[in-house]
Design a protein around this motif. Sequence first.
Motif, PDB file in Angstrom:
ATOM      1  N   GLY A   1      31.607  14.708  33.810  1.00 54.39           N
ATOM      2  CA  GLY A   1      32.419  13.500  33.925  1.00 54.39           C
ATOM      3  C   GLY A   1      31.738  12.222  33.518  1.00 54.39           C
ATOM      4  O   GLY A   1      32.387  11.172  33.407  1.00 54.39           O
ATOM      5  N   VAL A   2      30.424  12.231  33.272  1.00 58.84           N
ATOM      6  CA  VAL A   2      29.710  11.024  32.847  1.00 58.84           C
ATOM      7  C   VAL A   2      29.878  10.877  31.337  1.00 58.84           C
ATOM      8  O   VAL A   2      29.365  11.689  30.571  1.00 58.84           O
ATOM      9  N   GLN A   3      30.582   9.869  30.914  1.00 63.53           N
ATOM     10  CA  GLN A   3      30.861   9.655  29.503  1.00 63.53           C
ATOM     11  C   GLN A   3      30.616   8.207  29.112  1.00 63.53           C
ATOM     12  O   GLN A   3      30.713   7.305  29.948  1.00 63.53           O
ATOM     13  N   VAL A   4      30.335   8.002  27.824  1.00 62.04           N
ATOM     14  CA  VAL A   4      30.097   6.663  27.286  1.00 62.04           C
ATOM     15  C   VAL A   4      30.826   6.539  25.956  1.00 62.04           C
ATOM     16  O   VAL A   4      30.662   7.397  25.076  1.00 62.04           O
ATOM     17  N   HIS A   5      31.621   5.494  25.818  1.00 64.64           N
ATOM     18  CA  HIS A   5      32.245   5.185  24.528  1.00 64.64           C
ATOM     19  C   HIS A   5      31.277   4.263  23.790  1.00 64.64           C
ATOM     20  O   HIS A   5      31.371   3.043  23.854  1.00 64.64           O
ATOM     21  N   TRP A   6      30.350   4.885  23.066  1.00 60.28           N
ATOM     22  CA  TRP A   6      29.213   4.147  22.524  1.00 60.28           C
ATOM     23  C   TRP A   6      29.634   3.120  21.481  1.00 60.28           C
ATOM     24  O   TRP A   6      29.064   2.032  21.410  1.00 60.28           O
ATOM     25  N   ALA A   7      30.610   3.426  20.648  1.00 54.89           N
ATOM     26  CA  ALA A   7      31.005   2.499  19.583  1.00 54.89           C
ATOM     27  C   ALA A   7      31.513   1.185  20.144  1.00 54.89           C
ATOM     28  O   ALA A   7      31.406   0.137  19.496  1.00 54.89           O
ATOM     29  N   ALA A   8      32.070   1.211  21.353  1.00 58.11           N
ATOM     30  CA  ALA A   8      32.575  -0.018  21.975  1.00 58.11           C
ATOM     31  C   ALA A   8      31.446  -0.870  22.535  1.00 58.11           C
ATOM     32  O   ALA A   8      31.566  -2.099  22.621  1.00 58.11           O
ATOM     33  N   SER A   9      30.363  -0.226  22.918  1.00 54.69           N
ATOM     34  CA  SER A   9      29.225  -0.949  23.484  1.00 54.69           C
ATOM     35  C   SER A   9      27.931  -0.318  22.981  1.00 54.69           C
ATOM     36  O   SER A   9      27.181   0.293  23.740  1.00 54.69           O
ATOM     37  N   PRO A  10      27.672  -0.461  21.673  1.00 50.70           N
ATOM     38  CA  PRO A  10      26.519   0.235  21.088  1.00 50.70           C
ATOM     39  C   PRO A  10      25.199  -0.459  21.390  1.00 50.70           C
ATOM     40  O   PRO A  10      25.047  -1.648  21.140  1.00 50.70           O
ATOM     41  N   ASN A  11      24.295   0.276  21.934  1.00 48.55           N
ATOM     42  CA  ASN A  11      22.930  -0.237  22.053  1.00 48.55           C
ATOM     43  C   ASN A  11      21.948   0.909  21.914  1.00 48.55           C
ATOM     44  O   ASN A  11      22.305   2.077  22.077  1.00 48.55           O
ATOM     45  N   LEU A  12      20.733   0.559  21.583  1.00 51.46           N
ATOM     46  CA  LEU A  12      19.652   1.520  21.477  1.00 51.46           C
ATOM     47  C   LEU A  12      18.648   1.229  22.572  1.00 51.46           C
ATOM     48  O   LEU A  12      18.354   0.060  22.865  1.00 51.46           O
ATOM     49  N   THR A  13      18.116   2.266  23.183  1.00 51.23           N
ATOM     50  CA  THR A  13      17.120   2.108  24.228  1.00 51.23           C
ATOM     51  C   THR A  13      15.757   2.509  23.684  1.00 51.23           C
ATOM     52  O   THR A  13      15.611   3.582  23.076  1.00 51.23           O
ATOM     53  N   HIS A  14      14.778   1.667  23.904  1.00 50.75           N
ATOM     54  CA  HIS A  14      13.424   1.993  23.463  1.00 50.75           C
ATOM     55  C   HIS A  14      12.837   3.018  24.434  1.00 50.75           C
ATOM     56  O   HIS A  14      12.736   2.755  25.637  1.00 50.75           O
TER      57      HIS A  14
ATOM     58  N   ASP B   1      26.731   1.990  30.754  1.00 47.00           N
ATOM     59  CA  ASP B   1      27.951   2.650  31.232  1.00 47.00           C
ATOM     60  C   ASP B   1      27.632   3.942  31.968  1.00 47.00           C
ATOM     61  O   ASP B   1      28.311   4.296  32.948  1.00 47.00           O
ATOM     62  N   ALA B   2      26.607   4.641  31.528  1.00 46.01           N
ATOM     63  CA  ALA B   2      26.192   5.857  32.222  1.00 46.01           C
ATOM     64  C   ALA B   2      25.600   5.522  33.582  1.00 46.01           C
ATOM     65  O   ALA B   2      25.817   6.243  34.565  1.00 46.01           O
ATOM     66  N   MET B   3      24.863   4.413  33.634  1.00 47.30           N
ATOM     67  CA  MET B   3      24.308   3.986  34.919  1.00 47.30           C
ATOM     68  C   MET B   3      25.411   3.675  35.913  1.00 47.30           C
ATOM     69  O   MET B   3      25.348   4.056  37.092  1.00 47.30           O
ATOM     70  N   ARG B   4      26.437   2.995  35.457  1.00 49.93           N
ATOM     71  CA  ARG B   4      27.548   2.659  36.360  1.00 49.93           C
ATOM     72  C   ARG B   4      28.268   3.914  36.843  1.00 49.93           C
ATOM     73  O   ARG B   4      28.701   3.984  37.997  1.00 49.93           O
ATOM     74  N   ALA B   5      28.363   4.915  35.983  1.00 48.81           N
ATOM     75  CA  ALA B   5      29.027   6.156  36.369  1.00 48.81           C
ATOM     76  C   ALA B   5      28.238   6.917  37.420  1.00 48.81           C
ATOM     77  O   ALA B   5      28.809   7.688  38.207  1.00 48.81           O
ATOM     78  N   LEU B   6      26.914   6.713  37.446  1.00 49.16           N
ATOM     79  CA  LEU B   6      26.060   7.425  38.393  1.00 49.16           C
ATOM     80  C   LEU B   6      25.737   6.601  39.640  1.00 49.16           C
ATOM     81  O   LEU B   6      25.054   7.093  40.542  1.00 49.16           O
ATOM     82  N   ALA B   7      26.219   5.380  39.682  1.00 51.43           N
ATOM     83  CA  ALA B   7      25.834   4.464  40.765  1.00 51.43           C
ATOM     84  C   ALA B   7      26.176   5.000  42.148  1.00 51.43           C
ATOM     85  O   ALA B   7      25.437   4.772  43.121  1.00 51.43           O
ATOM     86  N   ASP B   8      27.283   5.699  42.254  1.00 53.80           N
ATOM     87  CA  ASP B   8      27.724   6.179  43.566  1.00 53.80           C
ATOM     88  C   ASP B   8      27.348   7.628  43.820  1.00 53.80           C
ATOM     89  O   ASP B   8      27.771   8.213  44.828  1.00 53.80           O
TER      90      ASP B   8
END
Length: 818
Positions: A69-82, A664-671
Amino acid sequence: MSDIWARKIAALLHDPPDKALEISGHVQRAEKIRDLALGEAALERSDKQVVSRADWWASGADRINFPAGVQVHWAASPNLTHPLCGRKVDLGSLQTQDTEAISETIEKAVQSLVGDASTPKDRFVRLWRRLPEELISAEAQGPSTAKLGELWKVLPAETRIPDHSIWQHNRLASALAGALPEPAFVVFTIGSVQRFISASRRLQDLCVSSLLLSWLMWEGLEWICEEYGPDCVIYPSLHGNPLADLWLRSKGWLPQSPGFPADGLAGASLPNRALILLPKAEAEMVGRRIADRVAEAWSRLVTEVKQALESELCVGGSGWSKLWSTQPQNYFDIYWLAYPWAVGAGNDYGKPDAAMEEYKRLVGVGDNWEFEHVTTAFSGGQYRLNVGHCYSLFYSLSTRGLQSRKALRLPYQGKWQQKEEGEKCTLCGERQALYSDAPDRRSSRNFWSELAGEVQRKADSGNNSKLKGHYAAIKPGGQERLCTVCTVKRFVQPLVFADRLGIKGGFPSTSTVATAWFKQKVIERLLEDQSSDKLEKALTQYLNTLKELRVPKTVSHEAVRFLQGKARGNELAGTFLEYDGDALFEETFTAERFKDDFGIEVNEGDLSRAKEALSGFLEKCTGLGVSPPGRYFALLKMDGDYLGKWLGGTHGREPCFEAILHPDAMRALADDTGWKELLSKRRLIAPSYHQFISDALASFALKLVPYVVETRYPGRLVYAGGDDLLAIVPMECVLQVARELRALFSGEAVIDRSGDIEVQFGNPQVSGYVALENELVATMGVNATASAGVVVAHHYQPLGTALSAVTRTLDEAKERYG
């Protein structure tokens, strides 16, 4: 019949490059481009199963096993993590991209690469090396819509944890597809490198030493690439490496390019260690083959240099032959180790539990083993864990095993230290200097005096001698007497590498570097419209006296590229740059110096006129605000701190899981209470983590370091092997060079459109990526540091002394600050 290259193609394209932009339908898009790439090559059912398993292992190694159930619509909020510091690059929004046009671009790029390829192997290697760049090219030729451009190179493989690219994931999957069902690691390294490099008297010796070691590493890897594919080399990354590209061009897998290979190969580009992924059944054979290949390559090179010298200089004798047959033997220590990437048998093979028990048995762990806690949390995720998750354990066991192997010395190792009589080499001081028949001091000096004279004649000759123009190869009068190993270092560039690698020379002297700042200012004044006539006249008169005295032009155009760029084709400026910096000092113009340095007899009258011309030229320069020529050069040596700990995941500053997740993944896992503790733990090292480090170090060495040292300043890069570098620059700019390089190592700098560098230490907004000519270049990130040592020396100071001093300075910097 199953074809391993067809299997590797399928694995390389098992996820389409645009997966992050549109996950829906990505399987169908991947199958379409896979079939396009395979052409008539068959992919059997067993091959498809291997490809699926390769993807499974690669995903297990690189990704987090998220709960369903953890999903991210990356194109809407694209970022790269170092992946090394957790900082993020916000790319704005990519929702406006035309997905249909993107699919057409991918198909067009794939078809362009495989269209005239005759075998599955040809297709695979072309796709592995050229697909990202071909996508950019194909896109540029398409409709004028929103375009990805250089972003094609960094699109993530996993939208929820965007810290590794789709290319890194797919290349790992293709390597696994060739190594399954039982993959193994082969780690190898070349030892004895420091004594080889440190035995250097000239800048040429340093440059060639490092280049030669890099070339030997490639000789060990080339056969691997030919037989198993370049994707199986996990570290260092070979994608875009100049030596690998030279091989690809020789095979027709990469188009020829103007200026290649010399521009990319002048500095060393490979570290002296490698991590390779291969089938377990062949790993031991491959390890032995690598060691043999490196030893054979060194032996062939020694023979080539010896035979070329004999042909060019008509040199020989019993002593000559004897030392060539003994001294170079077993000079380098070559270590390797093979270790499987799974343990157990039957149903247990490939399961994390069996791997963890093996690690506990061999290493021993405490009760609060963090890896075990992470594994427990991951076990509750959406997918069943596999042994790919245990990559970090097997990497640790492999590197520990290699260290244990290096602690053992075999009987042949150290053979080069056998006792020798006669004159010692003036370069290394370890081995006997070459001689013809008699080893006594006088005969040895006479031999080298005659050899230097013959080299001088060849340098002056108008024939096709490979030594033409190499006036300073050996000091005249028997001042230099070299052993076989140091003779190879001194002559391999003109006699072998000039043809094989396209490196035509161009090693400046310390005097040329020391005076480079002065020459830069002179050329800038010379090209100004105002007040340049008098300077031009004085410079012309000075250069004419050098010509009359037959002072050789020993500085090639490649020696200090920055100055050639400043000259902009001006003939007078170009001639000025061809003379060594030593010619700018009055003390050079003595009869004794001319005889010792050039082997030329001159009279005092000619020398007096030359001094007057030099004095008049320098006076004109002073009148225009140009300071006198500098007499000091600087050596800058830099080394990344704790690279072994970064590679092993034990540095302590690796980011935690929370830092590398998409917001967005962090928010999905917050609870999710089961994940709160896990998110605060450090991430596990993975193949993509190692590939990122390799890519970042390669970009630093091949792009950022030359940009600073040789494009922005009149310096010369001696070597840049990734985390370490050595450069020689004028004293006047060494601190600016050191500061900019240190900032770029961690990505704490901005390169503006004019090419200037703004250092931004401590800026919380820097991401660890640097934009260079529209390309997003990865660096080691803000958590990584590098130490630097600087030594300023007089241009007559022996280079070996300065090199020893800068090494001590770097060691002190690491001890005090690193």
